[in-house]
Scaffold this active site. Structure first.
Site, short mmCIF file in Angstrom:
data_model
loop_
_atom_site.label_atom_id
_atom_site.label_comp_id
_atom_site.label_asym_id
_atom_site.label_seq_id
_atom_site.Cartn_x
_atom_site.Cartn_y
_atom_site.Cartn_z
N TYR A 57 1.58 10.31 -10.52
CA TYR A 57 0.35 10.15 -9.55
C TYR A 57 -0.67 11.39 -9.63
CZ TYR A 57 4.35 7.61 -7.05
OH TYR A 57 5.42 6.88 -6.88
N ALA A 295 0.36 9.19 2.92
CA ALA A 295 -0.89 9.49 3.65
C ALA A 295 -1.96 10.43 2.75
CB ALA A 295 -0.29 10.64 4.70
N1 LIG Z 1 8.81 4.32 -7.15
C1 LIG Z 1 7.62 3.48 -7.42
O1 LIG Z 1 7.38 2.70 -8.36
C2 LIG Z 1 6.70 3.84 -6.13
C3 LIG Z 1 5.63 2.77 -6.06
C4 LIG Z 1 4.79 2.91 -4.96
C5 LIG Z 1 4.91 3.93 -4.16
N2 LIG Z 1 6.00 4.62 -4.28
C6 LIG Z 1 6.10 6.00 -3.15
O2 LIG Z 1 6.12 5.39 -2.01
C7 LIG Z 1 5.10 6.06 -1.17
C8 LIG Z 1 4.50 5.33 -0.14
O3 LIG Z 1 3.92 3.94 -0.40
P1 LIG Z 1 2.44 3.83 -1.00
O4 LIG Z 1 1.69 4.90 -0.69
O5 LIG Z 1 2.40 3.19 -1.99
O6 LIG Z 1 1.94 3.00 0.61
P2 LIG Z 1 2.02 2.81 2.07
O7 LIG Z 1 3.06 4.01 2.43
O8 LIG Z 1 2.74 1.53 2.34
O9 LIG Z 1 0.61 2.74 2.38
C9 LIG Z 1 -0.05 4.34 2.11
C10 LIG Z 1 -1.45 3.77 2.73
O10 LIG Z 1 -1.60 3.48 4.01
C11 LIG Z 1 -2.68 4.00 4.90
N3 LIG Z 1 -2.12 4.65 5.65
C12 LIG Z 1 -0.97 5.58 5.86
N4 LIG Z 1 -0.79 6.10 7.03
C13 LIG Z 1 -1.61 5.59 7.70
C14 LIG Z 1 -2.18 5.96 8.96
N5 LIG Z 1 -1.12 6.67 10.07
N6 LIG Z 1 -3.08 5.19 9.93
C15 LIG Z 1 -3.88 4.53 8.92
N7 LIG Z 1 -3.86 4.31 7.32
C16 LIG Z 1 -2.56 4.73 7.17
C17 LIG Z 1 -3.26 4.90 3.78
O11 LIG Z 1 -4.64 4.09 3.17
P3 LIG Z 1 -5.80 4.49 2.99
O12 LIG Z 1 -5.74 5.08 1.50
O13 LIG Z 1 -6.72 3.37 2.57
O14 LIG Z 1 -6.46 5.47 3.95
C18 LIG Z 1 -2.52 5.31 2.82
O15 LIG Z 1 -3.11 5.56 1.48
C19 LIG Z 1 4.16 6.48 -2.34
O16 LIG Z 1 3.25 7.59 -1.70
C20 LIG Z 1 5.15 7.08 -3.45
O17 LIG Z 1 5.49 8.20 -2.94
C21 LIG Z 1 6.85 4.74 -5.25
#
Ligand SMILES: NC(=O)c1ccc[n+]([C@@H]2O[C@H](COP(=O)([O-])OP(=O)(O)OC[C@H]3O[C@@H](n4cnc5c(N)ncnc54)[C@H](OP(=O)(O)O)[C@@H]3O)[C@@H](O)[C@H]2O)c1
Length: 327
Positions: A57, A295
């Protein structure tokens, strides 16, 4: 905040775990470092004790942000989850398992899945340095590497547990068969996998297996990288260098929009946002240990943590399921 035990370990994690992918900046259109650090601190101040990051990341930046953010907190009350096995330095070319080309500063960077024993040991030392800590609570292989025997990678994790450098071993994006193979060598605490209202494949195989064997399931992208917040239907535009320009295209966006419209009154009745409803629903599904919520600033981090205050009744869950069936 709620706290849950992870699999058959003594790790107790916050049900909303802070996801640090976006604060790496790369693939997400960048982020202000001050916002990143404040988002982590705001999460902790709301009761989030668990933080999930990875060397990949932001090519180390996400781990550095976590390291800086937790300096003023009691380390023993925080659980750091990180990963290994995605490499970008090119030194392993021809040995690792080619994954995809990441773009950074207009340059293409080939990413390889590589989890040899020597590489695991090397990566852990680098992570400990960036995180400014002397142990990792859960170390996970990021993606399966088909060029290294699973046993070799798991032996490295076992060694790191014995050395006290990690408290528990985890996997990510593993199939059930791969988890079974890994568990012959080391106690696998959890499998970190994609799961959301729009992506429920694991309910068929991983969830029953994990419930039966007491293996934890850590779910990622519960808001489908922001799509399920609904905000991209009404406001803002993604930057050109944001991977979600492509990622969101896999969904039937009109149906997703209609679904979010249908559940908005339920969220409003509870004084919550749609994304809080989405996170709470995810946390209540069978077999799910903790929910990784990404976030990029304090406002988002606080809202995500507070999602656990939401009470969903059985009839609320039926209502959501009925709405989901139309997608
Ligand atoms: N193991 C793996 O292969 C893998 C793959 C993906 C993710 N992950 C892990 O899972 C975590 C979570 O998944 P993710 O970050 O991909 O996606 P997510 O949690 O589904 O979405 C995150 C995005 O949603 C928006 N958001 C979050 N909270 C919000 C709120 N309260 N109000 C409005 N918008 C909000 C933001 O978008 P904006 O940026 O547009 O503001 C943020 O960047 C990652 O950070 C990582 O640690 C692991």
């Amino acid at each position: 905040m709620e706290y849950r035990k992870l699999g058959n370990t003594d790790l107790e994690l916050s049900t909303i775990t802070y996801g640090a992918f976006a604060i790496g900046g790369s693939m997400w259109g960048g982020n202000e470092q001050q916002d990143s650090i404040e988002s982590v601190k705001a999460s902790i101040d709301c009761g989030v004790t668990t933080l999930d990051t990875a060397p990949f990341y932001g090519f180390g930046l996400s781990e550095e942000m976590i390291g800086q953010a937790i300096k003023d907190y009691d380390r023993s009350k925080i659980q750091i989850l990180t990963k290994f096995g995605l490499v970008w330095d090119g030194s392993n070319q021809g040995r690792g398992d080619y994954f995809f080309d990441a773009e950074e500063g207009g340059k293409k960077i080939p990413i390889y899945k590589y989890a040899s024993k020597a590489n695991v040991i090397k990566e852990v030392e680098e992570s400990l340095g960036r995180l400014q800590t002397d142990y990792i609570d859960l170390l996970q292989i990021h993606w399966p590497d088909h060029t290294t025997p699973i046993a070799e990678t798991m032996e490295a994790l076992d060694l790191l547990i014995q050395q006290g450098k990690i408290r528990a071993a985890g996997v990510s994006n593993y199939s059930v068969d791969q988890v079974k193979e890994a568990r012959q060598i080391v106690n696998v605490a959890s499998n970190q996998v994609g799961y959301s209202m729009l992506n429920r494949g694991i309910e068929q195989d991983l969830v029953p297996y994990a419930l039966d064997q007491n293996v934890g399931i850590i779910v990622y992208s519960p808001m489908e990288r922001g799509l399920l917040t609904g905000k991209y239907f009404t406001e803002g535009k993604l930057k050109d260098n944001d991977h979600r320009n492509g990622y969101f295209q896999q969904f039937d966006l009109q149906k997703v929009k209609a679904f979010l419209h249908e559940i908005t009154p339920l969220a409003a009745d509870k004084g919550a946002t749609v994304s809080q409803l989405v996170l709470r629903w995810t946390s209540l599904q069978p077999g799910i240990s903790v929910v990784l919520a990404g976030a990029r600033n304090a406002t988002q981090a606080i809202a995500n943590a507070k999602a656990m205050d939401l009470v969903l009744t059985p009839s609320d869950l039926v209502f959501i399921q009925t709405a989901l069936a139309k997608i």
